[in-house]
Design a protein around this motif. Structure first.
Motif, PDB file in Angstrom:
ATOM      1  N   VAL A 279       0.836  -1.213   0.020  1.00 34.44           N
ATOM      2  CA  VAL A 279       0.009  -0.002   0.030  1.00 34.44           C
ATOM      3  C   VAL A 279       0.879   1.349  -0.016  1.00 34.44           C
ATOM      4  O   VAL A 279       1.751   1.191   0.832  1.00 34.44           O
ATOM      5  CB  VAL A 279      -0.978  -0.209   1.225  1.00 34.44           C
ATOM      6  CG1 VAL A 279      -1.671   1.086   1.270  1.00 34.44           C
ATOM      7  CG2 VAL A 279      -1.818  -1.360   1.574  1.00 34.44           C
ATOM      8  N   GLY A 280       0.723   2.100  -0.795  1.00 31.75           N
ATOM      9  CA  GLY A 280       1.476   3.489  -0.878  1.00 31.75           C
ATOM     10  C   GLY A 280       2.563   3.189  -1.569  1.00 31.75           C
ATOM     11  O   GLY A 280       3.522   4.313  -2.075  1.00 31.75           O
ATOM     12  N   GLU A 281       3.079   1.979  -2.249  1.00 34.65           N
ATOM     13  CA  GLU A 281       4.103   2.005  -3.115  1.00 34.65           C
ATOM     14  C   GLU A 281       3.754   2.453  -4.407  1.00 34.65           C
ATOM     15  O   GLU A 281       2.643   2.480  -4.998  1.00 34.65           O
ATOM     16  CB  GLU A 281       4.615   0.662  -3.264  1.00 34.65           C
ATOM     17  CG  GLU A 281       5.918   0.496  -4.050  1.00 34.65           C
ATOM     18  CD  GLU A 281       6.429  -1.274  -4.234  1.00 34.65           C
ATOM     19  OE1 GLU A 281       5.543  -1.889  -3.546  1.00 34.65           O
ATOM     20  OE2 GLU A 281       7.355  -1.325  -4.865  1.00 34.65           O
ATOM     21  N   SER A 282       4.741   3.269  -4.912  1.00 32.69           N
ATOM     22  CA  SER A 282       4.558   3.925  -6.419  1.00 32.69           C
ATOM     23  C   SER A 282       5.479   3.344  -7.441  1.00 32.69           C
ATOM     24  O   SER A 282       6.508   2.784  -7.309  1.00 32.69           O
ATOM     25  CB  SER A 282       4.814   5.556  -6.002  1.00 32.69           C
ATOM     26  OG  SER A 282       6.327   5.559  -6.339  1.00 32.69           O
ATOM     27  N   ILE A 283       5.001   3.552  -8.783  1.00 29.75           N
ATOM     28  CA  ILE A 283       5.443   3.196  -9.792  1.00 29.75           C
ATOM     29  C   ILE A 283       5.945   4.850 -10.537  1.00 29.75           C
ATOM     30  O   ILE A 283       4.828   5.681 -10.712  1.00 29.75           O
ATOM     31  CB  ILE A 283       4.752   2.888 -10.965  1.00 29.75           C
ATOM     32  CG1 ILE A 283       4.203   1.573 -10.593  1.00 29.75           C
ATOM     33  CG2 ILE A 283       5.656   2.672 -12.265  1.00 29.75           C
ATOM     34  CD1 ILE A 283       3.192   0.880 -11.637  1.00 29.75           C
TER      35      ILE A 283
END
Ligand SMILES: C[S@@+](CC[C@H](N)C(=O)[O-])C[C@H]1O[C@@H](n2cnc3c(N)ncnc32)[C@H](O)[C@@H]1O
Length: 326
Positions: A279-283
């Motif tokens: 959760v909250g990890e980005s590309i």
């Protein structure tokens, strides 16, 4: 430079030199998603839908770079008309919908050929057909390909070869990549080449925030479209609605960063490879670097370009530079 081989044409369309190699897309996506900070290259935004979204972004009042640069170009074109009186050709990098070249074609009667390069092939072909109708005296020779690769361009031998790179697309590169692009462009445009380039300036982060977070959510759609494209073309199973658009100015790096942030813990199948997101990890999908005029002219100089003239828009919101191979 000579004619290139991969020529395609249909009965009613212009001949298009098509260099695009799709296999790079799959390997670039997997490589980008395997990094600790997941990333996708911004050139993959531009399938036909992505190009349409970009045109919608250009129509937004918040997206100042487009209107500001466009408003500057008639004055730029007038000045160029004094300088380039002989037969000339324009090579445009990342040409998109071909709007910005029009003031140049209108003001410079010596332009005999126009070679627009873009990665978004169908969009480019349509735009070129219209432009050819509007400017019948100019030979329009579209090239579909990645402007970071070596392309043999179908150019005529004319007195002046003028590169054109508007839209601050150079800001999508890191400064090291931008320098490399400028070195390659010098090779492509030849020892007497010129390059007219539009580059966004540094300004208030509040202003930048609005430009990349428009109220209508078009930039968010543009950003998420990259996942829809990966699903369609590479047999992946992203649920784009579970990724939020997130754009902010990173002052330390002088760049706006655009990300897609996972709102769930999830595992996505990307053509057989499981890619896990917390959760909250980005590309990280795009950078847009901003340069003061001094910084940009210095960068260009390290790539062998001398700045002959530059124009600053009202409130210094945007800059256009005329570079000459030195
Ligand atoms: C920011 S838009 C600018 C469009 C137009 N030049 C303007 O100023 O409004 C970037 C354009 O470059 C194209 N593009 C992006 N990366 C590219 C690449 N690596 N090779 C060729 N074209 C590329 C996109 O398809 C798009 O049309």
């Amino acid at each position: 430079m000579q004619n290139a081989l991969p020529l395609t044409a249909t009965e009613h369309s212009l001949p298009v030199f098509d260099y695009l190699v799709d296999r790079d897309f799959a390997s670039d996506v997997l490589a980008g998603l395997s990094q600790q900070q997941k990333q996708l290259q911004p050139k993959y935004f531009y399938d036909q839908q992505g190009s349409r979204y970009f045109d919608q972004i250009c129509a937004l009042k918040e997206y100042y770079p487009y209107q500001t640069e466009l408003a500057l170009l008639p004055k730029v074109a007038q000045d160029l008309a004094q300088r380039f009186t002989g037969d000339s050709l324009i090579v445009e990098f990342g040409a998109g919908s071909l709007v910005k070249v029009k003031p140049l074609l209108q003001a410079l009667p010596g332009i005999r050929q126009f070679v627009p390069i873009d990665i978004s092939g169908e969009h480019l072909a349509l735009a070129c057909q219209q432009l050819q109708r509007d400017f019948p005296a100019v030979a329009v020779s579209p090239v579909v390909g990645d402007f970071c690769t070596t392309l043999t361009l179908p150019v005529m031998p004319l007195q002046h070869c003028i590169g054109f790179f508007p839209g601050s697309t150079i800001g999508n590169f890191t400064p090291a990549q931008a320098r490399q692009f400028l070195c390659n462009a010098r090779q492509t445009l030849g020892p007497d080449g010129w390059l007219l380039i539009g580059v966004d300036t540094k300004k208030s982060p509040v202003y930048l925030h609005q430009a990349y977070n428009d109220a209508a959510g078009i930039t968010a759609r543009f950003n998420r479209n990259i996942l829809t494209r990966i699903n369609r073309e590479l047999d992946a199973a992203f649920r784009p609605e579970t990724f939020e658009h997130y754009a902010f100015y990173n002052a330390g790096q002088s760049r706006v960063e655009m990300h897609l942030v996972s709102t769930e813990e999830q595992v996505v199948d990307v053509f057989g490879t499981a890619v896990a997101f917390s959760v909250g990890e980005s590309i990280h999908t795009e950078n847009s670097y901003k340069y003061s005029p001094d910084e940009f002219m210095q960068l260009a100089a390290t790539a062998g370009w001398h700045t002959e003239q530059h124009w600053l828009a009202d409130k210094k919101l945007f800059a256009t530079y005329l570079l000459r191979s030195s």
